[in-house]
Design a protein around this motif. Structure first.
Motif: not given
Length: 361
Positions: A20-49
């Motif tokens: 539930e804490g993880l879901r809360r962090l995602k909600e507070e970030s205001g980012l979609t799954l696609r945006q989180l994937e893109q932010r990870a990719a920008a740092k050279g990391e993989l976070l598939p939706r």
């Protein structure tokens, strides 16, 4: 700043609260799954939706590397260590509960009633106490039946005590047979294409298994260029990629992780599947971009992982592993060194692209 402020987790923690804490962090970030994937990719990391969606909607602890990537993508680099520490604490507690459950003595059987129906151990007449019935809301690993994914070790074949003790012996025997049968479902029904290939004399990966070249159950994959080593989990030597990938290591270092070649139903392809008591089940995927390009990484979403063609080669149990992109799995340089990474390469006839498959036990 207290623990709750640092991590977003409540002081009294369990796996559902952690998720539930993880879901809360995602909600507070205001980012979609696609945006989180893109932010990870920008740092050279993989976070598939798909993997992220499974983590947020699941019931078990995520792998440490996936958790760290997610926390960073949410913009909380400074919280990564605290989250990882909380996860490790929960994982250790769950393993301790499991160990306690496994070592607890079995309850003594209830005494048989006397011929006149009285309890032979009672001081006076009265009904025979009923044998205790196990709690059907909790499985043998100390987890709720609706929270089986909350434990980092998914025991697929352990039978559950869901019946009164009076018939445990019968059910245990049946569960043992079913468990053995479910360990490897084996090839699915032959397709018309399979039949046509067999009638024409063409070799397929299904016939390789039928001939015993692909053992059922847990296996070892030995690169012929370093036959004393086994393909298992590890990390890249130069640190360019932080998640676990496939490397060659001494075979006695592979446990507790187990490797299987799983036939994909309706296909000639196989998934290379890993089972780990802490990280759960994952299937190898060839990374096609980023700093890990060409490496083989275990993914939770096996349906999105690589589908390998297992092609028999000269020698007992020797095969090549062809990727969906037409490349072959091989060992990087130096091919005979411990902890060298497996990579997808242009196919050659080199021994570094040949693997000997043998049963793990």
């Amino acid at each position: 700043m207290d623990f709750q402020e640092k991590t977003g987790l409540p002081h009294t923690q369990d796996v559902p609260a952690f998720l539930e804490g993880l879901r809360r962090l995602k909600e507070e970030s205001g980012l979609t799954l696609r945006q989180l994937e893109q932010r990870a990719a920008a740092k050279g990391e993989l976070l598939p939706r798909s993997t992220l969606s499974s983590m947020l909607s699941g019931r078990r602890l995520p792998r440490p590397e996936l958790l760290a990537t997610f926390i960073r993508a949410c913009g909380h680099e400074e919280r990564v260590d605290a989250w990882l520490a909380a996860r490790d604490t929960l994982a250790a507690g769950l393993r301790s509960e499991e160990d306690s459950a496994e070592t607890a003595p079995a309850p003594a059987p209830a005494p048989a009633p006397a011929p006149d129906g009285r309890n032979p151990t009672a001081a006076g007449p009265g009904p025979v106490p009923a044998a205790p019935v196990p709690d059907t809301n909790t499985d043998t690993e100390g987890r709720g039946t609706h929270a089986s994914r909350s434990h980092p070790y998914r025991r697929l074949l352990r039978p559950r005590l869901l019946v009164p003790l009076a018939v445990v012996a019968l059910v245990g025997a049946t569960a043992g047979v079913l468990g053995t049968r479910s360990e490897d479902p084996g090839p699915g029904p032959a397709t018309a294409a399979d039949a046509a290939r067999e009638s024409s004399g063409q070799t397929t990966t299904s016939t390789a298994r039928e001939k015993g070249e692909i053992p059922r159950g847990a296996i070892r994959l030995h690169p012929l260029s370093a036959d004393r080593l086994c393909l298992t989990g590890g990390h890249v030597r130069d640190g360019r990629y932080h998640s676990q990938v496939a490397v060659q290591r001494p075979c006695d270092e592979a446990p507790p992780q187990k490797t299987e070649l799983r036939r994909e139903p309706g296909s000639d392809g196989y998934r290379i599947q890993w089972h780990h008591p802490e990280f759960g089940t994952g299937c190898l995927k060839v990374l096609d971009s980023g700093p890990g390009k060409g490496l083989l990484e275990p993914w939770d979403a096996c349906d999105r992982a690589e589908l390998f063609q297992v092609v028999p080669a000269p020698g007992r149990g020797v095969v090549t592993l062809r990727t969906e992109g037409g490349r072959c799995v091989g060992m990087a340089e130096p091919v005979s060194a411990e902890r060298t990474e497996a990579v997808a390469q242009r196919c050659t006839t080199g021994r570094h692209q040949l693997f000997r498959v043998e049963p793990a036990d």
